[in-house]
Design an enzyme around this catalytic site. Structure first.
Site, PDB file in Angstrom:
ATOM      1  N   TYR A  44      40.757  -1.432 -12.051  1.00  0.00           N
ATOM      2  CA  TYR A  44      40.891  -1.994 -13.399  1.00  0.00           C
ATOM      3  C   TYR A  44      41.850  -3.179 -13.400  1.00  0.00           C
ATOM      4  O   TYR A  44      41.740  -4.076 -14.226  1.00  0.00           O
ATOM      5  CB  TYR A  44      41.393  -0.929 -14.376  1.00  0.00           C
ATOM      6  CG  TYR A  44      40.309  -0.026 -14.905  1.00  0.00           C
ATOM      7  CD1 TYR A  44      39.839  -0.162 -16.198  1.00  0.00           C
ATOM      8  CD2 TYR A  44      39.738   0.963 -14.105  1.00  0.00           C
ATOM      9  CE1 TYR A  44      38.845   0.661 -16.700  1.00  0.00           C
ATOM     10  CE2 TYR A  44      38.746   1.793 -14.582  1.00  0.00           C
ATOM     11  CZ  TYR A  44      38.303   1.642 -15.879  1.00  0.00           C
ATOM     12  OH  TYR A  44      37.299   2.448 -16.364  1.00  0.00           O
ATOM     13  N   LYS A  54      35.227  11.823 -21.192  1.00  0.00           N
ATOM     14  CA  LYS A  54      34.505  11.637 -19.930  1.00  0.00           C
ATOM     15  C   LYS A  54      35.016  12.555 -18.836  1.00  0.00           C
ATOM     16  O   LYS A  54      34.224  13.143 -18.085  1.00  0.00           O
ATOM     17  CB  LYS A  54      34.609  10.181 -19.473  1.00  0.00           C
ATOM     18  CG  LYS A  54      33.857   9.886 -18.172  1.00  0.00           C
ATOM     19  CD  LYS A  54      33.948   8.424 -17.799  1.00  0.00           C
ATOM     20  CE  LYS A  54      33.177   8.152 -16.509  1.00  0.00           C
ATOM     21  NZ  LYS A  54      33.239   6.717 -16.114  1.00  0.00           N
ATOM     22  N   HIS A  84      34.308  -2.370 -23.203  1.00  0.00           N
ATOM     23  CA  HIS A  84      35.028  -1.593 -22.193  1.00  0.00           C
ATOM     24  C   HIS A  84      36.046  -2.452 -21.440  1.00  0.00           C
ATOM     25  O   HIS A  84      37.034  -1.909 -20.912  1.00  0.00           O
ATOM     26  CB  HIS A  84      34.039  -0.970 -21.208  1.00  0.00           C
ATOM     27  CG  HIS A  84      34.675  -0.013 -20.235  1.00  0.00           C
ATOM     28  ND1 HIS A  84      35.155   1.220 -20.611  1.00  0.00           N
ATOM     29  CD2 HIS A  84      34.932  -0.130 -18.906  1.00  0.00           C
ATOM     30  CE1 HIS A  84      35.664   1.842 -19.558  1.00  0.00           C
ATOM     31  NE2 HIS A  84      35.548   1.043 -18.513  1.00  0.00           N
ATOM     32  N   ARG A  97      39.785  -2.230 -21.973  1.00  0.00           N
ATOM     33  CA  ARG A  97      40.518  -1.189 -21.237  1.00  0.00           C
ATOM     34  C   ARG A  97      41.165  -1.781 -19.983  1.00  0.00           C
ATOM     35  O   ARG A  97      42.327  -1.490 -19.664  1.00  0.00           O
ATOM     36  CB  ARG A  97      39.560  -0.056 -20.876  1.00  0.00           C
ATOM     37  CG  ARG A  97      40.178   1.125 -20.139  1.00  0.00           C
ATOM     38  CD  ARG A  97      39.176   2.283 -20.173  1.00  0.00           C
ATOM     39  NE  ARG A  97      39.377   3.272 -19.149  1.00  0.00           N
ATOM     40  CZ  ARG A  97      40.215   4.304 -19.236  1.00  0.00           C
ATOM     41  NH1 ARG A  97      40.965   4.438 -20.307  1.00  0.00           N
ATOM     42  NH2 ARG A  97      40.314   5.193 -18.273  1.00  0.00           N
ATOM     43  N   HIS A 156      43.571   8.386 -15.064  1.00  0.00           N
ATOM     44  CA  HIS A 156      42.880   8.432 -13.781  1.00  0.00           C
ATOM     45  C   HIS A 156      43.519   9.458 -12.858  1.00  0.00           C
ATOM     46  O   HIS A 156      44.745   9.613 -12.834  1.00  0.00           O
ATOM     47  CB  HIS A 156      42.909   7.054 -13.100  1.00  0.00           C
ATOM     48  CG  HIS A 156      42.045   6.043 -13.759  1.00  0.00           C
ATOM     49  ND1 HIS A 156      42.295   4.694 -13.714  1.00  0.00           N
ATOM     50  CD2 HIS A 156      40.911   6.186 -14.502  1.00  0.00           C
ATOM     51  CE1 HIS A 156      41.365   4.040 -14.380  1.00  0.00           C
ATOM     52  NE2 HIS A 156      40.518   4.926 -14.870  1.00  0.00           N
ATOM     53  N   ARG A 183      38.900   4.683 -23.649  1.00  0.00           N
ATOM     54  CA  ARG A 183      37.466   4.413 -23.737  1.00  0.00           C
ATOM     55  C   ARG A 183      37.002   4.541 -25.192  1.00  0.00           C
ATOM     56  O   ARG A 183      37.645   5.214 -26.000  1.00  0.00           O
ATOM     57  CB  ARG A 183      36.671   5.391 -22.870  1.00  0.00           C
ATOM     58  CG  ARG A 183      37.048   5.369 -21.392  1.00  0.00           C
ATOM     59  CD  ARG A 183      36.229   6.408 -20.638  1.00  0.00           C
ATOM     60  NE  ARG A 183      36.617   6.485 -19.240  1.00  0.00           N
ATOM     61  CZ  ARG A 183      37.563   7.293 -18.757  1.00  0.00           C
ATOM     62  NH1 ARG A 183      38.222   8.092 -19.591  1.00  0.00           N
ATOM     63  NH2 ARG A 183      37.851   7.305 -17.474  1.00  0.00           N
TER      64      ARG A 183
END
Length: 301
Positions: A285, A176, A253, A256, A276, A153
């Site tokens: 994703y 995050k 983004h 990613r 993740h 990110r």
């Protein structure tokens, strides 16, 4: 007896707005990241805006649904989903406090939020990168490579340092989620035929050597939001927004997601790469949102 009656009377008079203040203090004690705490306070404010004057004991599922639908109707679908989740959490706290017996937010289904942002394809990334190399500042083209090779990110891209390289791995503590991952310098992105080690060395080519990989003059760190306009400028110079219709144009983004798709095709563990906790999130994703729906997919032996 009189004390019990007074206690029940007092509980009936607790409004959503007054209990929300108590609830915010509870979540403040959970050692959340500043951004997460700020977001949750915003969600609570949305609730108090719509039902704040109501007594907590009088709130019914319809009232929660009305608040959520009002936010949905204003075009903020993701916010509506978050507010619905926050309502369930807040009213559960009210159950624990003995103010109510059941949670009025539980029967309210989370709204379905269509994803409107288009995915970025590799050929489009190449065109945007080529334009940046010719027309943008050196750090702006380097940003595109660093984002694609690492898959991180923007909040993590700006904190990457050479001093974070330990035993041949670049350590990334994701801002995050707090996930800690180590990316081997030998990691190779076959689509670009470049390794992470080579990418790190490129950081010295666009400005005098420094510890930060992405940096301003005097080795000053960028702000995360300061990266997005650079990508938007390059994207708009190469492609008209009509290209992405009916979806909205891809943002920084989306690199990613592109990184995940390219590495997965190589057989890389992209769940670990992206940091993740659940594979289901990584699979989101991987979905290209219809960009290759009409193409033939050849089986590789």
């Amino acid at each position: 007896m009189a004390h019990s009656i007074f206690h029940r009377w007092k509980q009936r008079r607790v409004t959503v707005e007054s209990f929300a203040e108590q609830y915010i203090e509870q979540i403040r004690s959970q050692n959340l990241k500043p951004k997460t705490l700020s977001n949750r306070r915003t969600h609570v404010r949305h609730l108090t805006h719509h039902i704040g004057t109501m007594a907590v004991r009088d709130v019914r599922p319809f009232d929660v649904l009305r608040a959520v639908n009002s936010i949905m109707d204003s075009g903020r679908g993701s916010t509506a989903r978050s507010v619905r989740w926050e309502a369930e959490s807040m009213f559960l706290a009210a159950v624990y406090e003995g103010i109510i017996d059941s949670n009025p937010a539980v029967p309210v289904k989370p709204p379905r939020v269509p994803v409107n942002r288009a995915r970025l394809m590799f050929e489009e990334w190449q065109a945007i990168y080529a334009w940046s190399c010719r027309n943008a500042l050196p750090w702006e083209s380097y940003l595109l490579i660093l984002a694609l090779v690492t898959g991180q990110r923007r909040s993590d891209l700006i904190t990457m340092r050479k001093s974070h390289i330990v035993d041949g791995h670049l350590r990334v503590e994701q801002q995050k989620t707090g996930a800690r991952i180590e990316l081997p310098l030998s990691l190779r992105l076959e689509a670009l035929d470049i390794t992470l080690e080579e990418t790190v060395r490129l950081a010295d080519d666009y400005r005098r050597p420094g510890d930060l990989l992405l940096r301003r003059r005097n080795d000053i760190q960028f702000c995360p939001k300061g990266l997005s306009p650079s990508f938007q400028k390059a994207r708009m110079a190469v492609y008209d927004d009509s290209r992405w219709t009916p979806k909205t144009p891809p943002t920084l983004h989306e690199i990613r997601s592109l990184s995940e798709r390219l590495y997965r095709a190589q057989g890389i563990d992209t769940q670990n790469l992206l940091g993740h906790q659940h594979q289901s999130m990584t699979d989101q994703y991987n979905h290209d949102r219809g960009r290759t729906a009409g193409e033939w997919k050849r089986l590789q032996l």
